[in-house]
Write a protein that holds these residues in place. Sequence first.
Motif, PDB file in Angstrom:
ATOM      1  N   LYS A 141      34.502 -46.278  16.828  1.00  0.00           N
ATOM      2  CA  LYS A 141      33.735 -45.625  17.892  1.00  0.00           C
ATOM      3  C   LYS A 141      34.665 -44.845  18.802  1.00  0.00           C
ATOM      4  N   VAL A 142      34.200 -43.687  19.248  1.00  0.00           N
ATOM      5  CA  VAL A 142      34.914 -42.884  20.237  1.00  0.00           C
ATOM      6  C   VAL A 142      33.982 -42.679  21.426  1.00  0.00           C
ATOM      7  N   ILE A 143      34.449 -43.070  22.602  1.00  0.00           N
ATOM      8  CA  ILE A 143      33.685 -42.900  23.842  1.00  0.00           C
ATOM      9  C   ILE A 143      34.333 -41.775  24.633  1.00  0.00           C
ATOM     10  N   LEU A 144      33.581 -40.715  24.902  1.00  0.00           N
ATOM     11  CA  LEU A 144      34.095 -39.525  25.570  1.00  0.00           C
ATOM     12  C   LEU A 144      33.609 -39.472  27.014  1.00  0.00           C
ATOM     13  N   ILE A 145      34.534 -39.199  27.942  1.00  0.00           N
ATOM     14  CA  ILE A 145      34.184 -39.037  29.356  1.00  0.00           C
ATOM     15  C   ILE A 145      34.764 -37.729  29.862  1.00  0.00           C
ATOM     16  N   ASP A 146      33.935 -36.916  30.496  1.00  0.00           N
ATOM     17  CA  ASP A 146      34.421 -35.724  31.190  1.00  0.00           C
ATOM     18  C   ASP A 146      33.330 -35.265  32.152  1.00  0.00           C
ATOM     19  N   PHE A 147      33.754 -34.633  33.242  1.00  0.00           N
ATOM     20  CA  PHE A 147      32.802 -34.157  34.248  1.00  0.00           C
ATOM     21  C   PHE A 147      32.868 -32.645  34.401  1.00  0.00           C
ATOM     22  N   ASP A 148      33.492 -31.988  33.420  1.00  0.00           N
ATOM     23  CA  ASP A 148      33.688 -30.537  33.490  1.00  0.00           C
ATOM     24  C   ASP A 148      32.784 -29.862  32.462  1.00  0.00           C
ATOM     25  N   THR A 149      32.673 -28.547  32.576  1.00  0.00           N
ATOM     26  CA  THR A 149      31.944 -27.748  31.596  1.00  0.00           C
ATOM     27  C   THR A 149      32.908 -26.819  30.873  1.00  0.00           C
ATOM     28  N   VAL A 150      32.515 -26.391  29.698  1.00  0.00           N
ATOM     29  CA  VAL A 150      33.363 -25.520  28.880  1.00  0.00           C
ATOM     30  C   VAL A 150      33.442 -24.139  29.520  1.00  0.00           C
ATOM     31  N   ASP A 192      28.842 -37.560  30.770  1.00  0.00           N
ATOM     32  CA  ASP A 192      29.154 -36.460  31.692  1.00  0.00           C
ATOM     33  C   ASP A 192      29.235 -37.073  33.086  1.00  0.00           C
ATOM     34  N   MET A 193      30.417 -37.552  33.462  1.00  0.00           N
ATOM     35  CA  MET A 193      30.529 -38.335  34.699  1.00  0.00           C
ATOM     36  C   MET A 193      31.885 -38.164  35.353  1.00  0.00           C
ATOM     37  N   ASP A 194      31.909 -38.398  36.648  1.00  0.00           N
ATOM     38  CA  ASP A 194      33.103 -38.297  37.473  1.00  0.00           C
ATOM     39  C   ASP A 194      33.816 -39.650  37.466  1.00  0.00           C
ATOM     40  N   VAL A 195      35.001 -39.685  36.901  1.00  0.00           N
ATOM     41  CA  VAL A 195      35.751 -40.936  36.768  1.00  0.00           C
ATOM     42  C   VAL A 195      36.014 -41.573  38.130  1.00  0.00           C
ATOM     43  N   VAL A 196      36.379 -40.760  39.107  1.00  0.00           N
ATOM     44  CA  VAL A 196      36.752 -41.285  40.424  1.00  0.00           C
ATOM     45  C   VAL A 196      35.547 -41.884  41.141  1.00  0.00           C
ATOM     46  N   ARG A 197      34.428 -41.189  41.108  1.00  0.00           N
ATOM     47  CA  ARG A 197      33.257 -41.636  41.862  1.00  0.00           C
ATOM     48  C   ARG A 197      32.318 -42.539  41.067  1.00  0.00           C
ATOM     49  N   GLU A 198      32.568 -42.676  39.789  1.00  0.00           N
ATOM     50  CA  GLU A 198      31.774 -43.594  38.967  1.00  0.00           C
ATOM     51  C   GLU A 198      32.690 -44.576  38.246  1.00  0.00           C
ATOM     52  N   TRP A 199      33.631 -45.096  38.990  1.00  0.00           N
ATOM     53  CA  TRP A 199      34.655 -45.967  38.422  1.00  0.00           C
ATOM     54  C   TRP A 199      34.070 -47.236  37.809  1.00  0.00           C
ATOM     55  N   ALA A 200      33.045 -47.807  38.418  1.00  0.00           N
ATOM     56  CA  ALA A 200      32.444 -49.027  37.876  1.00  0.00           C
ATOM     57  C   ALA A 200      31.959 -48.813  36.446  1.00  0.00           C
ATOM     58  N   LYS A 201      31.434 -47.620  36.153  1.00  0.00           N
ATOM     59  CA  LYS A 201      30.987 -47.305  34.804  1.00  0.00           C
ATOM     60  C   LYS A 201      32.173 -47.178  33.853  1.00  0.00           C
ATOM     61  N   VAL A 202      33.276 -46.612  34.339  1.00  0.00           N
ATOM     62  CA  VAL A 202      34.492 -46.522  33.526  1.00  0.00           C
ATOM     63  C   VAL A 202      34.969 -47.922  33.147  1.00  0.00           C
ATOM     64  N   VAL A 203      34.963 -48.823  34.114  1.00  0.00           N
ATOM     65  CA  VAL A 203      35.381 -50.200  33.853  1.00  0.00           C
ATOM     66  C   VAL A 203      34.479 -50.836  32.799  1.00  0.00           C
ATOM     67  N   GLU A 204      33.185 -50.627  32.933  1.00  0.00           N
ATOM     68  CA  GLU A 204      32.234 -51.184  31.962  1.00  0.00           C
ATOM     69  C   GLU A 204      32.514 -50.665  30.555  1.00  0.00           C
ATOM     70  N   LEU A 205      32.764 -49.361  30.430  1.00  0.00           N
ATOM     71  CA  LEU A 205      33.048 -48.782  29.119  1.00  0.00           C
ATOM     72  C   LEU A 205      34.379 -49.281  28.571  1.00  0.00           C
ATOM     73  N   ALA A 206      35.366 -49.430  29.442  1.00  0.00           N
ATOM     74  CA  ALA A 206      36.691 -49.885  29.005  1.00  0.00           C
ATOM     75  C   ALA A 206      36.648 -51.322  28.493  1.00  0.00           C
ATOM     76  N   ARG A 207      35.755 -52.117  29.027  1.00  0.00           N
ATOM     77  CA  ARG A 207      35.651 -53.519  28.567  1.00  0.00           C
ATOM     78  C   ARG A 207      35.231 -53.598  27.101  1.00  0.00           C
ATOM     79  N   GLY A 208      34.568 -52.560  26.616  1.00  0.00           N
ATOM     80  CA  GLY A 208      34.173 -52.541  25.219  1.00  0.00           C
ATOM     81  C   GLY A 208      35.119 -51.779  24.326  1.00  0.00           C
ATOM     82  N   ALA A 209      36.253 -51.331  24.872  1.00  0.00           N
ATOM     83  CA  ALA A 209      37.219 -50.536  24.106  1.00  0.00           C
ATOM     84  C   ALA A 209      38.412 -51.384  23.687  1.00  0.00           C
ATOM     85  N   THR A 210      39.125 -50.900  22.675  1.00  0.00           N
ATOM     86  CA  THR A 210      40.362 -51.551  22.242  1.00  0.00           C
ATOM     87  C   THR A 210      41.591 -50.720  22.587  1.00  0.00           C
TER      88      THR A 210
END
Length: 442
Positions: A141-150, A192-210
């Motif tokens: 699985k690959v989990i992608l996070i970014d808050f920018d547009t192309v 599509d999320m802001d890592v700094v302002r949605e840090w709790a979600k980053v932590v949740e996703l990281a708990r499922g990562a290796t």
Amino acid sequence: VHGDFSRVMALSLSKRELVVAAAASVLGAAGAVAASWLARRGRAPEGRMDPTADPPVFDATATIERRLADGTLQRFHSSTRSASELGMLPPIPGDVFDRQRCVYGWDTKNKLVEDAVALVVGVGGVGCSVAFALTRLGVSKVILIDFDTVDATNLNRQILFRVGDVGRSKAFAARDNLRAFHNIRTEFEAHDMDVVREWAKVVELARGATVIFNCIDYGASADHALASLASALAIPYVTASTYGNMYQNEYYSGRKGEPSWRDANDIGLSTSVKALEEFLAAAKAEAFTAELAAAFLATVHRVSAPSVPLLLKELMGDRALSAADLYKKILRGAYRDWLDWALHPAHIASYKHIDFIPYDPHDTRGQGSWVCVCTMGSLMSVNLWVQNLLGFATFSSSNVDIRNLDATPDLNPARSVYFFRAAEAGPWDAAPGALDFAVTPQ
């Protein structure tokens, strides 16, 4: 005159007849082609398909385990010219990962890669190539996070985007193009999320990562936060940065007793006395009050947490400081120590957001970037993770100038390669001490 006119008419009729005949010939040939195509319709073009080809096998685990048990699959050595020559690694019909399984070191450990869940934070020049490589490796699985547009200026080096993706979310565009053009067996998740302002979600996703791949360019404090999170979860932390003709890599395994990011890096604010003096001049002020210092951090470094102005008030009181004193005593002093405490692995997973960390302003046009340096640095970061998984020693940090890669062997393109040793009592080996300030991050 009458005779000449008759000859012209005769010639004209002759040409007209030739044109009609030619048209009939063309139409007849086209009709024959069409008839031939209709006759063949439903059949694959000759030479394009092999009806006896083995169907793809995306997970050969059961076969590998059976062969390990009965002794038909054994580890081979680097001195072996070819595993197939000795019969030690007989092929699994249709195995899509057969060729990488034949590389020395992969044979019985490929499952470590295939079971991996990679959190890729940032899908720009580095993140695109990292996600591409992970997909072709066949990670789970690959989990992608970014808050920018192309943006149009991304297309020269961010290899997962097409012209039609301009204006789209980077995370979603990368996910869609990986699925459409590169996927073999991997599952994708995009945010599509802001890592700094949605840090709790980053932590949740990281708990499922290796493994965590840090591919954002927010600044040193964001690197600190992501590396700390990986350390808290005891999973590898990998990062790459690229600019101009240079790329840098860092790899830390997350295992106890091995080097951590904090053993090799300090924390600080990427600013200068000159930048502070320019801010003072723009504000038409002679010195920094606590309020003006907070405004500087908010305006220049995007620090928006309510706790930071309170901290500065606690540290400065009613005093006014020069740019030099604010830099030395506060920003590179007490505020730095406060950040170091806040970003300790013991605390890092507890925050809902980390908008108390500073963004480091930078001008990417000032150094430039292009596809070769982006892909080379990114693929090297994935390589460091894979080689460490397979049990090979990897360096902790490198800084490579790609202009020297085709030079003579005596010229090493790596300006600096570091193998950090874990400190006997590193900053992250012990529990953090008591906070010396009344104000906590949140």
